[in-house]
Motif scaffolding. Structure first.
Motif, PDB file in Angstrom:
ATOM      1  N   ARG A 823      88.313  -7.103  74.222  1.00 16.87           N
ATOM      2  CA  ARG A 823      87.667  -7.447  72.961  1.00 16.87           C
ATOM      3  C   ARG A 823      86.477  -6.530  72.710  1.00 16.87           C
ATOM      4  O   ARG A 823      85.610  -6.371  73.563  1.00 16.87           O
ATOM      5  CB  ARG A 823      87.202  -8.893  72.989  1.00 16.87           C
ATOM      6  CG  ARG A 823      88.342  -9.890  73.087  1.00 16.87           C
ATOM      7  CD  ARG A 823      87.842 -11.300  72.866  1.00 16.87           C
ATOM      8  NE  ARG A 823      88.915 -12.250  72.965  1.00 16.87           N
ATOM      9  CZ  ARG A 823      88.784 -13.547  72.775  1.00 16.87           C
ATOM     10  NH1 ARG A 823      87.590 -14.037  72.471  1.00 16.87           N
ATOM     11  NH2 ARG A 823      89.802 -14.351  72.874  1.00 16.87           N
ATOM     12  N   ILE A 858      93.597  -9.943  64.229  1.00 12.95           N
ATOM     13  CA  ILE A 858      93.429 -11.360  63.915  1.00 12.95           C
ATOM     14  C   ILE A 858      93.722 -12.210  65.149  1.00 12.95           C
ATOM     15  O   ILE A 858      93.016 -13.172  65.459  1.00 12.95           O
ATOM     16  CB  ILE A 858      94.349 -11.753  62.740  1.00 12.95           C
ATOM     17  CG1 ILE A 858      93.916 -11.024  61.458  1.00 12.95           C
ATOM     18  CG2 ILE A 858      94.345 -13.269  62.540  1.00 12.95           C
ATOM     19  CD1 ILE A 858      94.884 -11.192  60.318  1.00 12.95           C
ATOM     20  N   GLU A 859      94.793 -11.876  65.861  1.00 11.19           N
ATOM     21  CA  GLU A 859      95.167 -12.638  67.055  1.00 11.19           C
ATOM     22  C   GLU A 859      94.072 -12.578  68.117  1.00 11.19           C
ATOM     23  O   GLU A 859      93.837 -13.552  68.837  1.00 11.19           O
ATOM     24  CB  GLU A 859      96.481 -12.104  67.609  1.00 11.19           C
ATOM     25  CG  GLU A 859      97.034 -12.906  68.779  1.00 11.19           C
ATOM     26  CD  GLU A 859      98.359 -12.351  69.275  1.00 11.19           C
ATOM     27  OE1 GLU A 859      99.018 -13.036  70.070  1.00 11.19           O
ATOM     28  OE2 GLU A 859      98.734 -11.226  68.852  1.00 11.19           O
ATOM     29  N   GLN A 860      93.403 -11.419  68.208  1.00 10.04           N
ATOM     30  CA  GLN A 860      92.347 -11.244  69.206  1.00 10.04           C
ATOM     31  C   GLN A 860      90.988 -11.743  68.721  1.00 10.04           C
ATOM     32  O   GLN A 860      90.007 -11.663  69.471  1.00 10.04           O
ATOM     33  CB  GLN A 860      92.240  -9.755  69.576  1.00 10.04           C
ATOM     34  CG  GLN A 860      93.483  -9.203  70.261  1.00 10.04           C
ATOM     35  CD  GLN A 860      93.792  -9.914  71.558  1.00 10.04           C
ATOM     36  OE1 GLN A 860      92.899 -10.170  72.338  1.00 10.04           O
ATOM     37  NE2 GLN A 860      95.071 -10.241  71.762  1.00 10.04           N
ATOM     38  N   ARG A 861      90.907 -12.240  67.475  1.00 16.97           N
ATOM     39  CA  ARG A 861      89.651 -12.760  66.905  1.00 16.97           C
ATOM     40  C   ARG A 861      88.554 -11.693  66.958  1.00 16.97           C
ATOM     41  O   ARG A 861      87.435 -11.935  67.409  1.00 16.97           O
ATOM     42  CB  ARG A 861      89.180 -14.018  67.649  1.00 16.97           C
ATOM     43  CG  ARG A 861      90.177 -15.154  67.695  1.00 16.97           C
ATOM     44  CD  ARG A 861      90.435 -15.754  66.319  1.00 16.97           C
ATOM     45  NE  ARG A 861      91.049 -17.071  66.393  1.00 16.97           N
ATOM     46  CZ  ARG A 861      92.359 -17.296  66.450  1.00 16.97           C
ATOM     47  NH1 ARG A 861      93.194 -16.256  66.458  1.00 16.97           N
ATOM     48  NH2 ARG A 861      92.840 -18.525  66.485  1.00 16.97           N
ATOM     49  N   GLU A 862      88.888 -10.498  66.517  1.00 11.57           N
ATOM     50  CA  GLU A 862      87.902  -9.422  66.537  1.00 11.57           C
ATOM     51  C   GLU A 862      86.709  -9.800  65.642  1.00 11.57           C
ATOM     52  O   GLU A 862      86.839 -10.548  64.664  1.00 11.57           O
ATOM     53  CB  GLU A 862      88.533  -8.111  66.057  1.00 11.57           C
ATOM     54  CG  GLU A 862      89.669  -7.604  66.939  1.00 11.57           C
ATOM     55  CD  GLU A 862      89.215  -7.172  68.304  1.00 11.57           C
ATOM     56  OE1 GLU A 862      87.985  -7.118  68.524  1.00 11.57           O
ATOM     57  OE2 GLU A 862      90.054  -6.894  69.180  1.00 11.57           O
ATOM     58  N   LEU A 866      87.709 -11.408  60.644  1.00  9.32           N
ATOM     59  CA  LEU A 866      87.931 -12.685  59.976  1.00  9.32           C
ATOM     60  C   LEU A 866      86.957 -12.932  58.838  1.00  9.32           C
ATOM     61  O   LEU A 866      87.069 -13.927  58.117  1.00  9.32           O
ATOM     62  CB  LEU A 866      87.833 -13.822  60.998  1.00  9.32           C
ATOM     63  CG  LEU A 866      88.877 -13.771  62.123  1.00  9.32           C
ATOM     64  CD1 LEU A 866      88.682 -14.927  63.083  1.00  9.32           C
ATOM     65  CD2 LEU A 866      90.283 -13.798  61.546  1.00  9.32           C
ATOM     66  N   LYS A 869      88.913 -12.688  55.366  1.00  7.58           N
ATOM     67  CA  LYS A 869      90.192 -13.375  55.453  1.00  7.58           C
ATOM     68  C   LYS A 869      90.881 -13.474  54.094  1.00  7.58           C
ATOM     69  O   LYS A 869      92.105 -13.401  54.008  1.00  7.58           O
ATOM     70  CB  LYS A 869      90.005 -14.770  56.052  1.00  7.58           C
ATOM     71  CG  LYS A 869      88.915 -15.603  55.441  1.00  7.58           C
ATOM     72  CD  LYS A 869      88.769 -16.906  56.214  1.00  7.58           C
ATOM     73  CE  LYS A 869      87.591 -17.726  55.699  1.00  7.58           C
ATOM     74  NZ  LYS A 869      86.289 -17.048  55.956  1.00  7.58           N
ATOM     75  N   ALA A 901      94.272 -19.305  62.312  1.00  6.91           N
ATOM     76  CA  ALA A 901      92.831 -19.198  62.555  1.00  6.91           C
ATOM     77  C   ALA A 901      92.032 -20.049  61.564  1.00  6.91           C
ATOM     78  O   ALA A 901      91.029 -20.676  61.939  1.00  6.91           O
ATOM     79  CB  ALA A 901      92.394 -17.730  62.468  1.00  6.91           C
ATOM     80  N   TYR A 902      92.440 -20.087  60.270  1.00  4.18           N
ATOM     81  CA  TYR A 902      91.746 -20.863  59.243  1.00  4.18           C
ATOM     82  C   TYR A 902      92.770 -21.672  58.449  1.00  4.18           C
ATOM     83  O   TYR A 902      93.089 -21.351  57.301  1.00  4.18           O
ATOM     84  CB  TYR A 902      90.970 -19.922  58.294  1.00  4.18           C
ATOM     85  CG  TYR A 902      89.780 -19.267  58.940  1.00  4.18           C
ATOM     86  CD1 TYR A 902      88.559 -19.940  59.033  1.00  4.18           C
ATOM     87  CD2 TYR A 902      89.881 -17.988  59.472  1.00  4.18           C
ATOM     88  CE1 TYR A 902      87.467 -19.342  59.637  1.00  4.18           C
ATOM     89  CE2 TYR A 902      88.794 -17.382  60.072  1.00  4.18           C
ATOM     90  CZ  TYR A 902      87.600 -18.063  60.154  1.00  4.18           C
ATOM     91  OH  TYR A 902      86.524 -17.472  60.762  1.00  4.18           O
TER      92      TYR A 902
END
Length: 1087
Positions: A823, A858-862, A866, A869, A901-902
């Motif tokens: 990350r 997005i999968e790694q929540r960089e 987000l 979005k 995620a949202y």
């Protein structure tokens, strides 16, 4: 008169023999407990009793006269002061009398004519037949004769000493007096000669040789072959030594009895005589038998060799050794133990493979025994066959190792003859070319394959002569293997194992050449004759016949069969190569196909353009056309093979660094060839990036490289240099140049690009969280270095297009996409902006790669991804409208990840998109949004209950949409949602049921009605036993609806769905009303 006397004489002789053996009728056991003086006194007493009978009893007169007559003819039984020899002489005289009496009885016997009324009656026995009791008496007499007249006079080392046999034998050895006449040699000669005289009668001979062949043979060996003193002898000493005539008689007698007896018995006794390591005597732990003298060992070896070179001599030697170990004539009780005694079997094989000295020549010896060795493979008895096959296999391999030329001529050619007979290089005799002629029978072919399997696969000795002999017939074996795959046959496994063993043990070049022949790429490899055809036989095997004549009407069918057969051969070749991955052969052949693919890509089509007709004759034009067709067929075959191998082979296809380098080299070579023809395409670009990424992984530490490995990698330097100077893309140019520098410096200098690529690949994790190693599939490894490029290459392949050259994703975005599991705090705005712009790129590979990169972030929540979005959702929704499969699937994945995620904000927006009117979004786009919603539902799991109402209402409204496809899609989504809601459906179930009833009864589109009924099927299957509770209020309504559909629905598919739903409901209700009984014990604790 005389016949009665003779009969009485036979019984009298046996009575006299019993009198000599044991006074008082106590049997021979009374003699076995005597010691020295007692034994001598017993022998004297028995002799005296016999003489009293002769003198006093008138009934014994006839026997006395016969004995005196035979003694006068014998002229070799003088009286002696040694009681043991006198006892032996009298016993021998009585045995001679017994033989004479039996001969006279047999001569006067005239069997009567058989009675036709009683044909089952047994014929009359000959009067010279001995009863069981009489045979036992004769056997006891023979044992005493051999013990007293043969064994004490054998030299040390000749035969088994008496003292090593029994305690009684040790007593006999001590009571014999050798210092009184006649001499020991004369005694031995007399006993052997008279025993052989008695053995001339068949019945008596079998009794003598079945138990005493070894002792008699030992005596004859000593008498006929023992070296004599060369010095002149005195007259007294000459009487003790046999003359040449007597020695010659002994030599001839020895060979005669060895030829007459059961040959395995003769072999066993000769081996015992030849001797081995000295063995301890029973009861005397410190005393050992003497080793056989040199002359006896040589003699026994010569006699054994003669046994071996006789007809069926190999089998006699094998049986003699094995039966001597307790295996028995047909396997015996110890056959299983013998089957595991590899050392004994290997020893026999070594004996058979060694050419005897007395053989005329090695060629004549092997010419005689090789057919017998092959016969050892084909014994029907299972227990015996296991031992014989082991011996035959080991002998076969030993001869092939020591005498390869003779083995090829006398062993390999006969075994492989059925396969050589049907090769395309063989000339078929004119008598065998008639259509329908059986060229190789079922039995011949089955026996051939079984023998080859036993020698090659079971023996497992990859000798050069064995591999070279099998190489010409591999094409026939492969064709046979392909034929067996079409049906059930017991020889399929044999063909497969033989092919795999041969391919794995051949040299790399020969193995690849054979595979080329199997695939049809090399016509020079011998294959099945064009006139030969395989045909199923009656007993589950296969025979080879001459092809039937093809009529004009069947030409199309024959052509179809030929094409389908060639297609099947390619498929079966792939099956074989899947099993050859561990040895590296599959990787070698795959690299060969890639190189051939390069040749196909670079061939100049102008070479095949037809020149003007005026410059060529018709024959030249025909030849030119044939070459053109063959060339095109070869190209198609190469493409088919490459596609098949890519599909079948696993990630472990490359087993060493050499193969990896060859693979990369072939890829670079193809890229350079495309550049030379100005045919560079995105597919070539992405493949090239993938190959160079694989090299970067190896150089980055995934593989521990040695100096020798860098020597192999240096083969890529010219190609990398050419790519770095000629390729138009700057990213690939830079990477190629960096790789060339790293290889040239043996890794001492490595640029940042190579290090980042290697590190990102090593840190990449699989879905289970395990770090991938260098053994992962080459495409996956390369994707971790340049994931976008490889993804776009896949896109081009899946879409089946050839787009124009698309620029690569910028290097920064590429680096960011490879940091899986790492990350970063924040993505640089320039990099993010460039990826966002690439998501609108007109080139398909670039756009798909950008969408994948955004999904990954997005999968790694960089950090800052987000924050935009809404913009990301807009990008994904707009790309849903793209027609390319890989683009909109990437967009679906990205939208689903964003909603995960949202979900509160994104899910409602997606529902609005799905519920929009037709004029805003196309039906295809709305169905793609529905797929996104279903992915979100699956990801939410039990949390989907929070969004139950908007989801259900949206799908219910979708069932009233004017577009029939959207209505069917809504129903399908509704069914899956109801399955996951389970008990959480609550009151919503009434609305759902009303909707399904209305649609199933009133909708005009058959697909929509089918979807409505299918929703009910999904409900029943998903809820199972819980359906009686969840659907309690509407179960009756659903039942009536299904019955209505079964009775009134005109569509067969809808009725089938309804029937399936009723069956599900029936099963649910049966289990509810009649639950399965369980035997349970309940323990109740009382208060």
């Amino acid at each position: 008169g005389r016949g009665a006397l003779e009969t009485c004489g036979l019984e009298r002789i046996l009575e006299a023999l019993k009198l000599l053996l044991s006074p008082g009728g106590s049997g021979s056991s009374s003699l076995q407990i005597t010691k020295h003086d007692v034994l001598l006194a017993t022998l004297r007493s028995n002799l005296s009793a016999l003489e009293d009978k002769f003198l006093k009893d008138p009934h014994w007169t006839t026997l006395k006269d016969l004995r005196d007559e035979i003694a006068g003819r014998a002229e070799c039984l003088p009286n002696s002061a040694d009681v043991t020899w006198t006892f032996t002489s009298q016993t021998l005289l009585l045995l001679l009398c017994l033989k004479e009496a039996m001969l006279r009885l047999a001569a006067g016997f005239r069997p009567g004519e058989p009675n036709p009324s009683t044909p089952e009656a047994a014929p009359a026995l000959s009067p010279d037949t001995l009863s069981i009791s009489q045979q036992k008496t004769v056997q006891s007499v023979l044992q005493f004769v051999v013990t007293l007249g043969v064994c004490p006079y054998l030299m040390p080392g000749v035969g088994i000493p008496l003292r090593c046999r029994t305690d009684f034998g040790a007593v006999i050895q001590d009571v014999v007096h050798l210092d009184v006449p006649p001499d020991a040699t004369r005694r031995l000669y007399t006993t052997c000669r008279l025993l052989l005289n008695v053995a001339q009668h068949a019945s008596l001979g079998s009794l003598i040789f079945c138990r005493h062949l070894g002792d008699i043979a030992a005596g004859l060996c000593q008498l006929g072959f023992c070296p004599t003193k060369r010095k002149p002898l005195k007259p007294v000493e000459e009487a003790k030594v046999l003359n040449e005539e007597e020695r010659a008689l002994c030599k001839g007698a020895l060979r005669d009895i060895l030829d007459q007896v059961y040959q395995p018995l003769a072999v066993r006794e000769l081996l015992i005589l030849q001797g081995g390591p000295p063995e301890p005597c029973p009861g005397r732990k410190t005393q050992f038998g003497s080793r056989a003298p040199a002359w006896l060992r040589r003699l026994c070896g010569q006699l054994l060799s003669e046994r071996l070179m006789r007809p069926s001599g190999v089998q006699a030697v094998v049986r003699g050794i094995l039966e001597g170990a307790g295996a028995g004539a047909a396997g015996g009780s110890d056959a299983e133990v013998m089957a595991a005694d590899w050392k004994k079997c290997d020893l026999i094989a070594k004996i058979l493979a060694s050419c005897p000295q007395q053989s005329l020549s090695p060629e004549s010896y092997y010419k005689d025994i090789c057919p017998q060795i092959l016969d050892l493979f084909h014994f029907p008895d299972k227990l015996t066959a296991r031992q014989f096959q082991r011996i035959a296999t080991t002998t076969f391999i030993t001869i092939s190792r020591e005498r390869p030329q003779l083995a090829a001529e006398y062993l390999l050619q006969p075994v492989l003859a059925p396969l050589h007979r049907c090769l395309n290089t063989a000339e078929l005799p004119e008598r065998d070319t008639a259509p329908g002629t059986i060229l190789v029978t079922e039995e011949e072919l089955s026996r051939c394959l079984e023998d080859v399997f036993k020698v090659y696969v079971v023996g497992n000795e990859p000798l050069t002569v064995l591999l070279d002999s099998l190489l010409p017939v591999l094409g026939v074996l492969f064709s046979l293997y392909c034929f067996t795959k079409q049906s059930v046959s017991h020889i399929r496994s044999l063909c497969q194992e033989i092919l795999l063993w041969t391919l794995k043990n051949l040299e790399k070049k020969k193995a690849v050449a054979s595979l080329k022949g199997f695939a049809g790429l090399d016509k020079r490899v011998p294959s099945l004759h064009s006139l030969c055809r395989f045909r199923a036989a009656n007993h589950g095997g296969i025979m080879i016949t001459i092809q039937e004549a093809i009529s004009e009407e069947d030409e199309d069918e024959a052509l179809y069969q030929k094409v389908s057969s060639e297609q099947c051969q390619v498929e079966h070749l792939g099956d074989l190569l899947v099993q050859c991955q561990e040895c590296g052969l599959a990787g070698d052949f795959f690299i060969f196909c890639l190189k051939e693919l390069t040749q196909v890509a670079v061939e100049n089509k102008a070479e095949f353009h037809t020149q003007p007709f005026s410059s060529k004759s018709l024959l030249d034009l025909e030849q030119h056309h044939t070459l053109l067709v063959d060339g095109q067929a070869r190209k198609l075959l190469v493409l088919q093979l490459t596609a098949l191998l890519c599909e079948r082979l696993s990630e472990q296809v490359f087993t060493n660094i050499t193969q990896v380098v060859d693979f990369v080299g072939a890829t670079l070579q193809r890229a350079c060839a495309s550049l030379a023809q100005q045919a560079e395409s995105p597919v070539e670009s992405q493949t090239l990036s993938m190959a160079m990424g694989l090299v970067a992984v190896m150089l980055g530490g995934a593989v521990q490289l040695k100096s020798s490995d860098f020597a192999i990698l240096k083969q890529l330097l010219p190609l990398l240099e050419k790519v770095s100077t000629t390729y138009p893309d700057p990213v690939i140019q830079e990477l190629a140049d960096d790789l060339r520098i790293t290889i040239a410096t043996h890794g001492a200098f490595s640029t940042e690009a190579v290090n980042v690529a290697a590190q990102s690949t090593l840190n990449k994790k699989d879905p289970e969280g395990k770090i991938e190693t260098n053994q992962e599939r080459s495409t996956d490894v390369a994707r971790s270095h340049l994931e976008q490029q490889q993804s776009s290459a896949n896109s081009s392949h899946q879409a089946g297009r050839k787009p124009a050259h698309a620029p690569l994703i910028p290097q920064e975005a590429s680096k960011a996409s490879t940091t899986v599991g790492q990350r970063s705090q924040c993505i640089p705005s320039e990099e993010l902006q460039e990826v966002l712009l690439s998501a609108y790129d007109p080139q398909i590979p670039t756009r798909a790669a950008a969408l994948r990169t955004l999904s990954h972030w997005i999968e790694q929540r960089e950090g800052n991804i987000l924050e935009i979005k809404e913009k990301l959702l807009k990008i994904f929704l707009e790309n849903l409208e793209h027609e390319d499969t890989f683009v909109y699937l990437s967009a679906i994945q990205g939208a689903a990840l964003l909603a995960d995620a949202y979900p509160e904000k994104i899910l409602l927006g997606l529902l609005a998109q799905y519920d929009s009117r037709k004029d805003k979004h196309t039906p295809e786009t709305r169905m793609k949004v529905g797929e996104v919603l279903m992915r979100i539902v699956r990801a939410l799991g039990d949390m989907v209950a929070k969004y139950r109402d908007p989801l259900v209402h949206t799908f219910l409204r979708g069932t009233r949409d004017p577009d029939s496809a959207h209505r069917a899609s809504s129903l399908s989504n509704l069914g899956e949602l109801c399955q996951r809601l389970d008990f959480l459906l609550g009151a919503m179930i009434h609305e759902v049921t009303a909707c399904l009833t209305a649609v199933a009864k009133t909708d005009r589109d058959v697909q929509v009605r089918r979807a409505a009924i299918h929703v009910i099927v999904l409900l029943f299957r998903g809820l199972s036993q819980k359906a009686t509770e969840v659907l309690r209020d509407v179960l009756k309504d659903l039942y009536h609806l299904l019955k209505h559909v079964v009775r009134s629905e005109p569509d067969d598919v809808a009725r089938l769905h309804a029937q399936l739903a009723l069956e599900e409901l029936d099963e649910i209700m049966r289990n509810f009303l009649f639950p399965q009984q369980k035997l349970e014990k309940k323990i109740v604790v009382l208060p």
